[in-house]
Motif scaffolding. Structure first.
Motif, PDB file in Angstrom:
ATOM      1  N   LYS A   1      40.083  23.306  47.511  1.00 31.64           N
ATOM      2  CA  LYS A   1      39.905  21.856  47.570  1.00 31.64           C
ATOM      3  C   LYS A   1      38.436  21.443  47.382  1.00 31.64           C
ATOM      4  CE  LYS A   1      41.983  19.537  50.883  1.00 31.64           C
ATOM      5  NZ  LYS A   1      42.844  18.559  50.202  1.00 31.64           N
ATOM      6  N   GLY A   2      37.524  22.427  47.442  1.00 30.34           N
ATOM      7  CA  GLY A   2      36.102  22.099  47.342  1.00 30.34           C
ATOM      8  C   GLY A   2      35.558  21.512  48.631  1.00 30.34           C
ATOM      9  N   TRP A   3      36.136  21.921  49.772  1.00 31.79           N
ATOM     10  CA  TRP A   3      35.747  21.345  51.063  1.00 31.79           C
ATOM     11  C   TRP A   3      34.742  22.210  51.830  1.00 31.79           C
ATOM     12  CZ3 TRP A   3      39.723  18.276  54.412  1.00 31.79           C
ATOM     13  CH2 TRP A   3      40.177  17.162  53.687  1.00 31.79           C
ATOM     14  N   LEU A   4      34.310  23.317  51.263  1.00 34.03           N
ATOM     15  CA  LEU A   4      33.396  24.218  51.959  1.00 34.03           C
ATOM     16  C   LEU A   4      32.078  24.323  51.200  1.00 34.03           C
ATOM     17  CD1 LEU A   4      35.886  27.119  52.819  1.00 34.03           C
ATOM     18  CD2 LEU A   4      35.229  25.188  54.267  1.00 34.03           C
ATOM     19  N   LEU A   5      30.998  24.618  51.926  1.00 39.04           N
ATOM     20  CA  LEU A   5      29.729  24.904  51.269  1.00 39.04           C
ATOM     21  C   LEU A   5      29.900  26.114  50.358  1.00 39.04           C
ATOM     22  CD1 LEU A   5      27.133  24.474  54.181  1.00 39.04           C
ATOM     23  CD2 LEU A   5      27.899  22.774  52.516  1.00 39.04           C
ATOM     24  N   THR A   6      29.224  26.089  49.223  1.00 38.88           N
ATOM     25  CA  THR A   6      29.432  27.119  48.219  1.00 38.88           C
ATOM     26  C   THR A   6      28.208  28.005  48.050  1.00 38.88           C
ATOM     27  OG1 THR A   6      28.727  25.601  46.470  1.00 38.88           O
ATOM     28  CG2 THR A   6      31.090  25.704  46.952  1.00 38.88           C
ATOM     29  N   ASP A   7      28.473  29.247  47.553  1.00 37.24           N
ATOM     30  CA  ASP A   7      27.372  30.156  47.239  1.00 37.24           C
ATOM     31  C   ASP A   7      26.957  29.973  45.780  1.00 37.24           C
ATOM     32  OD1 ASP A   7      29.279  31.467  45.705  1.00 37.24           O
ATOM     33  OD2 ASP A   7      29.641  33.024  47.201  1.00 37.24           O
TER      34      ASP A   7
ATOM     35  N   LEU B   1      31.700  26.999  56.156  1.00 33.73           N
ATOM     36  CA  LEU B   1      31.301  25.732  56.760  1.00 33.73           C
ATOM     37  C   LEU B   1      31.885  24.558  55.984  1.00 33.73           C
ATOM     38  CD1 LEU B   1      27.522  26.029  57.754  1.00 33.73           C
ATOM     39  CD2 LEU B   1      29.468  25.698  59.277  1.00 33.73           C
ATOM     40  N   LEU B   2      32.447  23.603  56.721  1.00 32.91           N
ATOM     41  CA  LEU B   2      32.912  22.381  56.077  1.00 32.91           C
ATOM     42  C   LEU B   2      31.735  21.665  55.416  1.00 32.91           C
ATOM     43  CD1 LEU B   2      35.309  20.931  58.831  1.00 32.91           C
ATOM     44  CD2 LEU B   2      35.953  22.131  56.730  1.00 32.91           C
ATOM     45  N   ASP B   3      31.951  21.183  54.213  1.00 32.65           N
ATOM     46  CA  ASP B   3      30.904  20.470  53.482  1.00 32.65           C
ATOM     47  C   ASP B   3      30.931  18.997  53.892  1.00 32.65           C
ATOM     48  OD1 ASP B   3      29.133  19.317  51.774  1.00 32.65           O
ATOM     49  OD2 ASP B   3      29.996  20.158  49.938  1.00 32.65           O
ATOM     50  N   LEU B   4      30.123  18.660  54.890  1.00 32.02           N
ATOM     51  CA  LEU B   4      30.139  17.303  55.431  1.00 32.02           C
ATOM     52  C   LEU B   4      29.399  16.307  54.553  1.00 32.02           C
ATOM     53  CD1 LEU B   4      29.750  18.072  59.238  1.00 32.02           C
ATOM     54  CD2 LEU B   4      31.816  17.453  57.998  1.00 32.02           C
ATOM     55  N   THR B   5      28.828  16.760  53.428  1.00 38.89           N
ATOM     56  CA  THR B   5      28.320  15.783  52.461  1.00 38.89           C
ATOM     57  C   THR B   5      29.464  15.215  51.615  1.00 38.89           C
ATOM     58  OG1 THR B   5      27.901  17.349  50.638  1.00 38.89           O
ATOM     59  CG2 THR B   5      26.176  17.123  52.308  1.00 38.89           C
TER      60      THR B   5
ATOM     61  N   TRP C   1      37.064  15.595  59.545  1.00 42.53           N
ATOM     62  CA  TRP C   1      36.591  16.225  60.785  1.00 42.53           C
ATOM     63  C   TRP C   1      36.342  15.184  61.873  1.00 42.53           C
ATOM     64  CZ3 TRP C   1      31.684  18.063  63.238  1.00 42.53           C
ATOM     65  CH2 TRP C   1      31.920  19.159  64.081  1.00 42.53           C
ATOM     66  N   ARG C   2      35.777  14.045  61.506  1.00 44.05           N
ATOM     67  CA  ARG C   2      35.560  12.966  62.483  1.00 44.05           C
ATOM     68  C   ARG C   2      36.883  12.534  63.107  1.00 44.05           C
ATOM     69  NH1 ARG C   2      34.647   7.657  59.566  1.00 44.05           N
ATOM     70  NH2 ARG C   2      36.880   8.043  59.335  1.00 44.05           N
ATOM     71  N   ASP C   3      37.895  12.312  62.295  1.00 39.16           N
ATOM     72  CA  ASP C   3      39.175  11.800  62.811  1.00 39.16           C
ATOM     73  C   ASP C   3      39.880  12.836  63.670  1.00 39.16           C
ATOM     74  OD1 ASP C   3      38.605   9.495  61.466  1.00 39.16           O
ATOM     75  OD2 ASP C   3      39.979   9.877  59.793  1.00 39.16           O
ATOM     76  N   LYS C   4      39.767  14.121  63.330  1.00 37.90           N
ATOM     77  CA  LYS C   4      40.410  15.155  64.152  1.00 37.90           C
ATOM     78  C   LYS C   4      39.702  15.306  65.497  1.00 37.90           C
ATOM     79  CE  LYS C   4      43.532  15.963  61.125  1.00 37.90           C
ATOM     80  NZ  LYS C   4      44.901  15.446  61.343  1.00 37.90           N
ATOM     81  N   ILE C   5      38.391  15.201  65.498  1.00 35.87           N
ATOM     82  CA  ILE C   5      37.652  15.224  66.772  1.00 35.87           C
ATOM     83  C   ILE C   5      38.020  14.000  67.612  1.00 35.87           C
ATOM     84  CG2 ILE C   5      35.364  15.048  67.810  1.00 35.87           C
ATOM     85  CD1 ILE C   5      35.912  17.814  66.713  1.00 35.87           C
TER      86      ILE C   5
ATOM     87  N   LEU D   1      19.390  19.042  56.467  1.00 34.02           N
ATOM     88  CA  LEU D   1      20.401  17.990  56.407  1.00 34.02           C
ATOM     89  C   LEU D   1      21.658  18.313  57.211  1.00 34.02           C
ATOM     90  CD1 LEU D   1      21.432  15.323  55.159  1.00 34.02           C
ATOM     91  CD2 LEU D   1      22.225  16.662  53.190  1.00 34.02           C
ATOM     92  N   TYR D   2      22.084  19.573  57.212  1.00 34.50           N
ATOM     93  CA  TYR D   2      23.412  19.870  57.762  1.00 34.50           C
ATOM     94  C   TYR D   2      23.534  19.544  59.258  1.00 34.50           C
ATOM     95  CZ  TYR D   2      28.013  21.949  58.040  1.00 34.50           C
ATOM     96  OH  TYR D   2      29.358  22.118  58.221  1.00 34.50           O
ATOM     97  N   PRO D   3      22.588  19.940  60.111  1.00 31.27           N
ATOM     98  CA  PRO D   3      22.716  19.543  61.527  1.00 31.27           C
ATOM     99  C   PRO D   3      22.738  18.030  61.719  1.00 31.27           C
ATOM    100  CG  PRO D   3      21.055  21.253  61.278  1.00 31.27           C
ATOM    101  CD  PRO D   3      21.406  20.790  59.899  1.00 31.27           C
ATOM    102  N   ILE D   4      22.006  17.290  60.868  1.00 36.84           N
ATOM    103  CA  ILE D   4      22.028  15.829  60.956  1.00 36.84           C
ATOM    104  C   ILE D   4      23.443  15.310  60.755  1.00 36.84           C
ATOM    105  CG2 ILE D   4      21.236  13.699  59.845  1.00 36.84           C
ATOM    106  CD1 ILE D   4      18.685  15.164  59.047  1.00 36.84           C
ATOM    107  N   LEU D   5      24.114  15.806  59.715  1.00 39.76           N
ATOM    108  CA  LEU D   5      25.458  15.332  59.404  1.00 39.76           C
ATOM    109  C   LEU D   5      26.454  15.720  60.489  1.00 39.76           C
ATOM    110  CD1 LEU D   5      25.531  16.174  55.589  1.00 39.76           C
ATOM    111  CD2 LEU D   5      25.087  13.961  56.658  1.00 39.76           C
ATOM    112  N   VAL D   6      26.359  16.931  61.000  1.00 41.98           N
ATOM    113  CA  VAL D   6      27.287  17.390  62.036  1.00 41.98           C
ATOM    114  C   VAL D   6      27.202  16.495  63.262  1.00 41.98           C
ATOM    115  CG1 VAL D   6      27.807  19.263  63.639  1.00 41.98           C
ATOM    116  CG2 VAL D   6      27.302  19.785  61.253  1.00 41.98           C
ATOM    117  N   LYS D   7      25.989  16.250  63.741  1.00 41.95           N
ATOM    118  CA  LYS D   7      25.828  15.485  64.976  1.00 41.95           C
ATOM    119  C   LYS D   7      26.181  14.018  64.778  1.00 41.95           C
ATOM    120  CE  LYS D   7      24.880  19.256  66.736  1.00 41.95           C
ATOM    121  NZ  LYS D   7      23.779  19.936  66.192  1.00 41.95           N
ATOM    122  N   ARG D   8      25.858  13.490  63.592  1.00 44.59           N
ATOM    123  CA  ARG D   8      26.204  12.095  63.340  1.00 44.59           C
ATOM    124  C   ARG D   8      27.722  11.915  63.286  1.00 44.59           C
ATOM    125  NH1 ARG D   8      22.880   9.559  58.632  1.00 44.59           N
ATOM    126  NH2 ARG D   8      21.297  10.531  59.935  1.00 44.59           N
TER     127      ARG D   8
END
Length: 736
Positions: A345-351, A372-376, A384-388, A425-432
């Motif tokens: 689905k393209g929902w994870l960070l990629t190498d 890791l879920l790609d929160l961008t 992820w927001r709605d499930k939490i 950027l990633y910790p910013i997105l997770v916490k927000r």
């Protein structure tokens, strides 16, 4: 990114000419056709941009993901200030001065350099001589400023060493550096580099002992320069980059942390004993690994091995009047069938091959490899927001999440950010995302995310969890420095741990345990650990009695503490305020760096070594009232006090008042209609009190103070004052 000064790698900017101006923005041309924009961004704030769409006066390209990500760093990008422009000649070259009231920014050329003026005096200037003040180096920027002899520097993240960061080299993309982007001096200036790119701050380090050098790995330069008192700098910085929402009332109470490997039943047993022994507390926090993950469908499923019946587990804690914080993490295990589905689905960070990046196991995943879920990705964020949010609706009260992990340089996101930028950027997105889930439908925004991460925009979260320190007197000092340093960096609240479960406990004596607890009582948040050797009953009945006394006073302080947190949401000032932040004009106070203000009204001097004698410096320009004796002391003086294990030197600031609530076993016992019980006066009240849901107002008239909102409260006047009630108004005047 290394600091480099070799001429083959460095191109210094020389020229400067005015292109266009208006009262808010001033556009200049400089070397090689580079555009320089200077904005009067806010009162006492200048923004300098070289390169990029803002400086060049164009809109970002459609779909410019990196530009959108960069805007995540700013809560208010639009300038709200004004300045007047003065042109003059210096050293045969055109020079410019942008004036905002008492403050000014002066720009000169050959080479390009600047000077910040505060009330007519220079407070910050570009490096002189061949100091290479502004220039392009290694694909990024190098900016250098001169420092005055003995000038201290503060902010830039968490430290357990000296609060004065001078001499340090701090790299923002190193998770171990625990870096934050704001630097300031008590001399009246501050600097913030607005970038997701890695930045190295050399603060009077060996390469340039008399200078502050920034090496910024970004092709575009975006600097905010602040001028004013440290409190004014934090106020403006937090307005520009965002302020915290409000934590819930219950979070001000005591927390109880589950030990690693412990069961929910064991934690519930410890919580029940806390209730039985009348030790107040409000919340339990479950240990890693994560309580739920994505397994067979697009849902968050509880770990059945640890929590076979999560509803029953949550209900058991509710019966104890305890809130529950559970660990979460935006990951899917590589062993899960959903890993391949989400990769497709393209929902994870990629190498760098375009496939999903598999990260090695960490404690949050129980040591199992994960993606890791790609929160961008907008859809991933919403999922992820709605499930939490659904879990919070089902009875979880808060989520704990540490997301500041090492992301290799080859890993990228849908936004186009990769490597070092993504690590920022990633910790910013997770916490927000987590805070948005917790604060859903709450006005003002109220929620809690428990996190040890230190990251840019961390000041938007109401709480920063503690860092691990040794179980000794040096550990107590280190924990206080950690709290004050993140406060200096713009974070509003810091949680203290009473001891460290992962450290040897041989040195944790009953005396140290009580001194640690006493200091934590005068903070925004703290927690006990449900580990043998760290619980109140592990030190005998005498210590247990002192613990109850301290905890009763803690709960009485909660209206004041929450008022200080509400004040932080309005002003950007932290709950625990260092001496350099609170008293910038008193160098002697700065030397007593482990004292602090709790809110605006209380000066706290923790006990930091064995024995009853505690040395205290009372800052000049104020008078101070001893909470233990009621005696008044003039500021600018140092004293040694004898304090047993049931007290600390704590002083009320003259002109302020302290509003206390009733004693309670948990915040659910508070009567919302009568949250206050008693008021202590520190001399004639001049300031409105700091108190939650502040409705108390003080005004002066004809030598007396009149207070409204004190109906039914017991008032303890300081010596020499008398109190008279007149209906809904209280008159406080000199005793006759």
């Amino acid at each position: 990114m290394p600091l480099r000064t070799e001429s083959s790698r460095y191109q210094r900017l020389e020229s400067l000419s005015l292109h266009a101006s208006d009262p808010v923005s001033f556009r200049f041309n400089t070397d090689g056709g580079r555009a320089l924009l200077v904005e009067a961004h806010a009162p006492g704030v200048f923004r300098l941009c070289i390169g990029g769409p803002l400086a060049e006066g164009r809109a970002p390209s459609p779909g410019a993901a990196r530009a959108a990500a960069l805007q995540d760093l700013l809560a208010r990008a639009e300038p709200v200030g004004e300045a007047s422009l003065e042109q003059f000649e210096a050293d045969g070259q055109a020079a410019f001065r942008l004036v905002q009231g008492d403050h000014a920014l002066e720009l000169r050329s050959a080479p390009l350099r600047l000077t910040l003026h505060r009330k007519g005096q220079p407070v910050l200037a570009s490096a002189g001589g061949d100091g290479q003040a502004f220039g392009v180096a290694d694909g990024g920027w190098r900016v250098a400023f001169d420092l005055a002899d003995g000038e201290s520097l503060h902010g830039l993240g968490e430290t357990t060493q000296s609060l004065d960061r001078r001499g340090a080299v701090i790299a923002t993309d190193d998770p171990d550096a625990r870096a934050l982007p704001l630097c300031w001096s008590p001399g009246g200036w501050g600097v913030y580099a607005n970038t997701l790119a890695p930045t190295v701050h050399a603060l009077g380090a060996a390469a340039a002992p008399s200078g502050y050098v920034l090496a910024i790995g970004d092709a575009d330069l975006d600097l905010f320069l602040f001028v004013g008192d440290p409190a004014e700098i934090l106020n403006q910085y937090s307005q520009i980059t965002g302020r915290a929402g409000q934590p819930p009332l219950w979070s001000m109470g005591t927390w109880l942390q589950q030990p690693d490997g412990g069961s929910a039943d064991e934690l519930a047993g410890t919580a029940a004993k806390m209730r039985e022994l009348a030790i107040p507390f409000d919340a339990v926090s479950l240990a890693s690994p994560v309580a739920w993950d994505i397994r067979t469908k697009l849902a968050l499923e509880w770990d059945a091995a640890r929590f076979p019946d999560p509803r029953h587990m949550l209900a058991r804690f509710k019966e104890l009047d305890a809130k529950v914080c559970a660990p979460g993490f935006p990951a899917v295990l590589t062993a899960s069938p959903m890993f391949a589905d989400l990769e497709d689905k393209g929902w994870l960070l990629t190498d760098d091959s375009g496939g999903a990046q598999a990260f090695p196991g960490i404690p949050a995943t129980g040591g199992a490899a994960f993606g890791l879920l790609d929160l961008t990705h907008r859809d991933v964020w919403a999922f992820w927001r709605d499930k939490i949010r659904q879990l919070l609706d089902e009875g979880v009260d808060a989520v704990a999440c540490d997301a500041q992990i090492h992301i290799p340089d080859g890993v990228s996101s849908r936004s186009g950010d990769d490597g070092a930028r993504l690590r920022t950027l990633y910790p910013i997105l997770v916490k927000r995302c987590l805070f948005e889930a917790a604060a859903w439908n709450k006005t003002p925004a109220e929620g809690l995310v428990w996190s040890h991460d230190v990251f840019a925009t961390g000041q938007r979260l109401p709480l920063q969890a503690s860092t691990a320190v040794p179980n000794g007197w040096e550990g107590l000092a280190a924990s206080i420095r950690a709290a004050l340093s993140v406060g200096n960096s713009g974070l509003p609240s810091h949680a203290h741990d009473i001891g460290s479960p992962d450290q040897p406990r041989d040195g944790l004596t009953p005396e140290l345990y009580l001194r640690w607890l006493a200091a934590a009582v005068f903070s925004s948040h703290f927690r006990f650990h449900a580990v043998p050797g760290l619980l109140p009953w592990d030190f005998g009945d005498e210590v247990l009695g002192h613990v109850r006394t301290w905890m009763q006073f803690r709960y009485r302080l909660i209206p004041y503490v929450l008022g200080a947190i509400e004040d932080a949401a309005r002003t950007g000032l932290p709950v625990q305020r260092s001496m350099a932040l609170a008293f910038p004009d008193d160098p002697e106070a700065h030397r007593h760096e482990l004292q602090y203000l709790l809110g605006p009204a209380l000066l706290v001097a923790p006990a930091l070594e064995p024995g009853d004698k505690i040395r205290v410096y009372l800052p000049k320009g104020e008078a101070w009232w001893d909470l233990n004796t009621g005696w008044r002391y003039e500021g600018g003086t140092a004293w040694t006090f004898e304090c047993g294990l049931d007290r600390l030197p704590v002083f009320g600031r003259e002109g302020h008042m302290l509003c206390l609530g009733p004693a309670a076993q948990h915040t659910g016992e508070f009567n919302s209609a009568r949250i206050l019980d008693e008021v202590w006066l520190f001399g004639m009240p001049v300031h409105n009190p700091t108190v939650m849901r502040n409705k108390i107002r003080v005004m002066q008239m004809q030598g007396s103070s009149y207070a409204k909102g004190l109906e039914g409260l017991r008032i303890l006047p300081s010596e020499g004052l008398e109190v008279k009630r007149r209906g809904a108004e209280v008159r406080i005047s000199r005793a006759r």
